[in-house]
Design an enzyme around this catalytic site. Structure first.
Site, PDB file in Angstrom:
ATOM      1  N   LEU A  65       0.849  -1.205   0.000  1.00 62.01           N
ATOM      2  CA  LEU A  65       0.000   0.000   0.000  1.00 62.01           C
ATOM      3  C   LEU A  65       0.875   1.241   0.000  1.00 62.01           C
ATOM      4  CD1 LEU A  65      -2.694  -1.027   2.624  1.00 62.01           C
ATOM      5  CD2 LEU A  65      -3.027  -0.753   0.176  1.00 62.01           C
ATOM      6  N   GLY A  66       2.015   1.149   0.640  1.00 69.59           N
ATOM      7  CA  GLY A  66       2.903   2.305   0.689  1.00 69.59           C
ATOM      8  C   GLY A  66       4.062   2.016   1.607  1.00 69.59           C
ATOM      9  N   GLY A  97       6.746   4.075   4.331  1.00 69.03           N
ATOM     10  CA  GLY A  97       7.044   5.343   4.986  1.00 69.03           C
ATOM     11  C   GLY A  97       8.246   5.204   5.874  1.00 69.03           C
ATOM     12  N   GLY A  98       8.404   6.174   6.750  1.00 72.72           N
ATOM     13  CA  GLY A  98       9.566   6.223   7.625  1.00 72.72           C
ATOM     14  C   GLY A  98       9.684   4.986   8.491  1.00 72.72           C
ATOM     15  N   PHE A  99       8.553   4.379   8.853  1.00 74.85           N
ATOM     16  CA  PHE A  99       8.620   3.277   9.797  1.00 74.85           C
ATOM     17  C   PHE A  99       8.609   1.905   9.140  1.00 74.85           C
ATOM     18  CE2 PHE A  99       6.817   6.706  12.425  1.00 74.85           C
ATOM     19  CZ  PHE A  99       7.848   6.789  13.341  1.00 74.85           C
ATOM     20  N   ASP A 127       3.993  12.543  14.667  1.00 75.28           N
ATOM     21  CA  ASP A 127       4.212  12.536  13.217  1.00 75.28           C
ATOM     22  C   ASP A 127       2.911  12.855  12.473  1.00 75.28           C
ATOM     23  OD1 ASP A 127       5.755  12.427  10.987  1.00 75.28           O
ATOM     24  OD2 ASP A 127       5.876  10.238  10.888  1.00 75.28           O
TER      25      ASP A 127
END
Ligand SMILES: *[C@@H]1O[C@H](CO)[C@@H](O)[C@H](O)[C@H]1NC(C)=O
Ligand SMILES: *[C@@H]1O[C@H](CO)[C@@H](O)[C@H](O)[C@H]1NC(C)=O
Ligand SMILES: *[C@@H]1O[C@H](CO)[C@@H](O)[C@H](O)[C@H]1NC(C)=O
Ligand SMILES: *[C@@H]1O[C@H](CO)[C@@H](O)[C@H](O)[C@H]1NC(C)=O
Ligand SMILES: *[C@@H]1O[C@H](CO)[C@@H](O)[C@H](O)[C@H]1NC(C)=O
Ligand SMILES: *[C@@H]1O[C@H](CO)[C@@H](O)[C@H](O)[C@H]1NC(C)=O
Ligand SMILES: *[C@@H]1O[C@H](CO)[C@@H](O)[C@H](O)[C@H]1NC(C)=O
Ligand SMILES: *[C@@H]1O[C@H](CO)[C@@H](O)[C@H](O)[C@H]1NC(C)=O
Ligand SMILES: *[C@@H]1O[C@H](CO)[C@@H](O)[C@H](O)[C@H]1NC(C)=O
Length: 666
Positions: free
Chosen positions: A346-347, A349-351, A467
Site C-alpha cells: 500500500l505504501g 514510509g519512515g517506519f 508525526d
C-alpha cells in the site's frame, strides 16, 4: 600330451553312452556332449553338453528320445533320474513345462505345444490308443486338466489329466516336513522316478541338485500300466512353450532296468547359462537409484520443513503471554499478504512498508505494517504500549488490531482503509478539479483535530502522535479521516542503535523548539497540525519552496506573507477552483498560522483548536510579530531564513530522549 588328452575325451564319450542289451538297458549322460539322441523341434545340444529342450520361442515344443526302443512291461521295474532347470522369460510367468515320457512312438508332429506339453492334441488327449506314460513338471495351472497349481508334478497316462499330482516340493531327511520348490527358479533340480513292477508302485521325488535322494518320495502311486506299455517303448522328454515361455534345460540323464539308476558325477554336468536378464541386472541399479531418490526426497522435504519453520519463525518471550490474544501468527499474515508480495504494497514510509492483506481466518481486510527493529531492548515496554494502544478507540483513529514479532521486525495489524492516504488524493498530479471538495476537507480537518484532542486530553494517558502529516491521515470508505501511526515514534527511543541519525517526525512539520529541548510535547503535535491545516487548505506540500515577490518561501511563510498583504485567500488550493466557503477557508489558514507559531506558548491547545474549528470560540488575529519571531528563531537554529537545510540530520537520541507517552495520568 595332446594325444593323451584326445584319447581321454574319446574314452569319455564312449563311457558316457554305454549301451547294453535292449533287454536290460542302462545308460547315463553326465551332460549330453556328443550324445546320440533323437531330437526334434526346438531341442538341441549345446557345445558344452547342455541339452536345450526349448528356448523362449512362443508356442513351440522340443523332444528328445533315447534312439532305440526299450523292452518295458507293467511288471518290469525301472529306475531313472535326470537333472533339469527352467528359466522363465518373464519373471514369475514362465511356461509351460517339461515331461518325462515313455511312449510307443517318437512322432509328436501332430501334438500341440503349450498346455498339451507337445504330447497330445485336442482330439487324442486321454485316448488309450496313445500308449503314453508321462511325468509332468508343469508351471502353468490349467483348470481344464484339473491342475492343482502352476508349480506341480503330475503323473499323466495317455492324457493331461493327472492320475496323481503334488506341488513341487521335497521331504527333508526326517521325512517329516516338505520343502516347497520353485520349478522356474532357474535352479537345477534332480528328479528320481522308480517303478516297482512287482508292487506296480511308481515313486517320484525331486530335490535341488546336490542333495541326496529324499527318503520319502513326493509321489508314491500304485499304477496298472499293463494297457499302456507295449512290448517296445521309447523313453525321453518333451517340453513346450505357450504365450509365455521357459527355456527348458536338461543337464544329465541316467536310466536303468537293472536296479537303481546310476548317480551323476556332478562335476561333469554342464554349467547352466548365466542369467543376464536386463531386468535382473538392472535391479540393483534401479533399487540404488530409488534409494537415492527417496533419500533426496527426504532431504528436500526436511529442507523445505526447516525453511518453512525458519520462514514463519517468530520471536515469543515469556512476558508476551499476557498479550497472546493480541498476537497474530506470522504465517497468517504471510498468507494474508500473499507472501508480502509487491502487488499488495500500500505504501512505504519512515517506519516501514505497509501491505494490504485479507486474514485467512476471518476474511477481513487489514493493513499490515512491517517495521524493522533490530533491538530487543525496550521491546517489552514497547509491546505493552502498543497493546495498550489497542484500547485507544476513536472514530478518527485507525484501530490497531494486534501485532506479531519476529527476529528484527515487528508487524502491526490495523483496520484497512479503502481510500488510502490523504496526501495521495491531495497532491494528485492532475490538472483538473480536485477529488476532495471543501466540505470533505473541512470534515477531514475536524476529524484529525478531534483525534488529536482525544490523544492529548481525553484518554487515560497523554499520547503524543509525533508525526502528524497528510500522509499519516487515511480515509475510510466515507472519506472520513483516520489518523494512523501514533506512538510508533517510541520505537526509536528504545532502539539500541538510536545514535543513528533517525528523525522522529518529518522535515517540514518539526516544531523549532524541538532542537533545543529535544522534548516532544502536545505543542509540538499542534505545530505539525498547523502545517497539516495549511497543507489541506493550500494543496501544497510544506517543504516545497514557493515564490513570493521574487523570494523563495516555505508554505508557512508564504501563507503569512499573503495574509500580511491582505490576500490570504489567494493561497487556497487552485484545484478547488474557488468552490469553498471563504469564512471557513480563512479560519483554517489562520488557525494553521496560529498552530505553527514558532513559540510553543503562542500556539493554541488541541481543545482550543477544535473550538475554533467548530465556531465555539472566536479565533484571535494572527500576531503581527509572527514572522519576526519565526525568522529570528529559525536563524538561531538553522542559520538560514525560512527554508530548511537540505542535509537535515538530527540525532534522534540527542533530540528526543524522553518518552512520548508522559505518564502523568489525569
Ligand atoms: C529358438 O531356437 C530357434 C532354432 O532352434 C531359433 O530359430 C529361434 O530364433 C530361437 N528363439 C529364441 C527366442 O532364441
Ligand atoms: C515282462 O517282461 C519280462 C522280461 O522281459 C518277462 O519275463 C515278463 O513275462 C513280462 N511280463 C508281462 C506281463 O508281459
Ligand atoms: C492328434 O494327434 C494324433 C496322433 O498324432 C493324430 O492322429 C491326429 O490327427 C491329431 N489330431 C488333430 C486334430 O491334429
Ligand atoms: C507340503 O506341505 C504343504 C503345507 O506346508 C501342503 O499343503 C502340501 O500338500 C504338502 N505337500 C506334500 C506333497 O505333502
Ligand atoms: C520362482 O522363481 C522365479 C525366478 O526366480 C520367480 O520369478 C518366481 O516368482 C518364483 N515363483 C514363486 C512362486 O516363488
Ligand atoms: C517307494 O516308496 C515307498 C515309501 O513311500 C517305499 O517303501 C518303497 O520301497 C519305494 N519303492 C521304490 C521302488 O523306491
Ligand atoms: C488314470 O486316471 C484315469 C482317469 O483320470 C483313469 O481312467 C485311469 O484308469 C487311471 N489309470 C491308472 C493306471 O490309474
Ligand atoms: C491291470 O489291468 C488289466 C487290464 O488292462 C487287467 O487285466 C489286470 O488284471 C490289471 N491288474 C491288476 C493288478 O489290477
Ligand atoms: C567325476 O568326474 C571328474 C572329472 O571328469 C573325475 O575326475 C572324477 O573322478 C569323477 N568322480 C567320480 C566319483 O567318478
Amino acid at each position: 600330451m595332446a594325444e593323451a588328452r584326445l584319447l581321454q575325451s574319446v574314452l569319455l564319450i564312449f563311457l558316457s553312452v554305454v549301451v547294453f542289451a535292449e533287454d536290460e538297458t542302462q545308460f547315463i549322460y553326465n551332460g549330453f556332449r556328443g550324445a546320440n539322441l533323437r531330437l526334434d523341434g526346438l531341442a538341441n545340444i549345446q557345445p558344452n553338453g547342455l541339452l536345450v529342450l526349448t528356448n523362449t520361442s512362443k508356442q513351440l515344443s522340443g523332444h528328445v528320445f533315447y534312439p532305440r526302443p526299450l523292452k518295458l512291461n507293467a511288471t518290469r521295474s525301472f529306475s531313472t533320474s535326470f537333472v533339469f532347470a527352467m528359466y522363465p522369460d518373464v519373471e514369475a510367468h514362465g511356461g509351460h513345462g517339461i515331461a518325462f515320457v515313455i511312449s510307443s512312438s517318437t512322432n509328436f508332429d501332430r501334438a500341440v505345444p503349450a498346455e498339451y506339453l507337445g504330447l497330445f492334441n485336442l482330439s487324442n488327449n486321454g485316448l488309450a490308443s496313445n500308449h503314453v506314460f508321462a511325468v509332468e513338471f508343469d508351471t502353468i495351472q490349467n483348470a481344464v486338466f484339473g491342475d492343482i497349481d502352476g508349480n506341480h508334478v503330475g503323473i499323466d497316462i495317455n492324457g493331461l489329466t493327472s492320475n496323481d499330482s503334488a506341488s513341487a516340493a521335497y521331504y527333508d531327511a526326517e521325512g517329516q516336513t516338505n520343502r516347497s520348490l520353485n520349478l522356474t527358479s532357474r535352479q537345477a533340480m534332480q528328479v528320481w522316478i522308480d517303478y516297482d513292477g512287482d508292487e506296480r508302485l511308481m515313486n517320484i521325488s525331486l530335490a535341488p541338485l546336490g542333495l541326496l535322494k529324499p527318503e520319502r518320495p513326493l509321489l508314491s502311486t500304485h499304477l496298472n500300466l499293463s494297457s499302456v506299455f507295449l512290448d517296445s517303448m521309447y523313453v525321453g522328454f518333451s517340453a513346450a512353450t505357450g504365450l509365455t515361455a521357459n527355456e527348458h534345460y536338461l543337464l544329465g540323464w541316467s536310466w536303468s532296468q537293472i536296479g537303481e539308476a546310476q548317480g551323476f558325477n556332478f562335476t561333469e554336468l554342464p554349467p547352466l547359462p548365466r542369467f543376464t536378464s536386463q531386468r535382473r541386472s538392472l535391479e540393483p541399479v534401479f533399487i540404488g537409484l530409488l534409494a537415492v531418490f527417496v533419500l533426496l526426497l527426504v532431504i528436500i522435504a526436511g529442507v523445505i520443513y526447516a525453511l518453512r519453520r525458519k520462514m514463519f519463525e517468530e520471536v515469543k518471550e515469556p512476558w508476551e503471554q499476557e498479550y497472546a490474544s493480541h498476537r497474530f501468527s506470522f504465517k497468517d499474515l504471510y498468507v494474508a499478504t500473499k507472501g508480502f508480495r509487491d502487488s499488495e504494497l500500500l505504501g512505504s514510509g519512515g517506519f516501514g512498508k505497509v501491505y494490504k492483506g485479507v486474514l485467512p481466518s476471518t476474511n477481513t481486510e487489514v493493513a499490515i505494517k512491517r517495521v524493522s527493529h533490530d533491538s530487543r531492548q525496550g521491546m517489552r515496554e514497547f509491546v505493552s504500549e502498543i497493546v495498550s494502544m489497542r484500547r485507544l478507540r476513536h472514530r478518527n483513529l485507525i484501530q490497531l488490531l494486534g501485532y506479531c514479532r519476529r527476529k528484527g521486525e515487528l508487524l502491526l495489524v490495523y483496520d484497512y482503509m479503502s481510500n488510502g492516504s490523504l496526501d495521495k488524493i491531495l497532491f494528485e498530479k492532475k490538472e483538473s478539479k480536485s477529488n476532495l471538495s471543501w466540505s470533505q476537507r473541512m470534515n477531514i480537518i475536524k476529524g484529525v483535530a478531534s483525534a488529536l484532542l482525544y490523544l492529548h486530553e481525553e484518554w487515560e494517558q497523554v499520547v503524543l502522535h509525533r508525526d502528524v502529516k497528510a500522509s499519516n491521515v487515511l480515509l475510510d470508505a466515507d472519506m472520513n479521516a483516520r489518523l494512523g501511526d501514533f506512538g510508533l515514534a517510541r520505537l526509536y527511543d528504545h532502539g539500541s542503535n538510536s545514535r543513528s541519525t533517525n528523525i522522529v517526525g518529518t522535515v517540514g512539520y518539526l516544531a523549532p523548539e524541538l532542537s533545543i529541548t529535544g522534548k516532544p510535547t502536545p505543542a509540538t503535535d499542534v505545530f505539525a497540525f498547523g502545517i497539516f491545516l495549511l497543507e489541506v487548505a493550500c494543496g501544497v506540500q510544506p517543504f516545497r519552496l514557493l515564490n513570493f515577490a521574487g523570494e523563495d518561501l516555505v508554505l508557512v511563510d508564504w501563507v503569512f506573507e499573503c495574509w500580511n498583504k491582505g490576500a490570504i485567500l489567494e493561497t487556497s488550493d487552485p484545484k478547488l477552483e474557488g468552490y469553498y466557503v471563504s469564512k471557513e477557508m480563512e479560519l483554517v489558514l489562520k488557525l494553521g498560522l496560529h498552530c505553527s507559531h514558532s513559540k510553543p506558548e503562542a500556539r493554541p491547545s488541541m481543545r482550543q483548536a477544535v473550538q475554533f474549528l467548530h465556531g465555539d470560540a472566536v479565533l484571535p488575529d494572527v500576531p503581527s510579530d509572527y514572522d519576526l519571531e519565526r525568522n529570528g528563531l529559525l536563524d538561531k537554529y538553522w542559520g538560514t531564513s525560512g527554508s530548511f537545510p537540505s542535509s537535515f540530520q538530527v540525532s534522534a537520541n540527542s533530540l528526543f530522549s524522553d518518552n512520548s507517552v508522559a505518564r502523568h495520568g489525569r
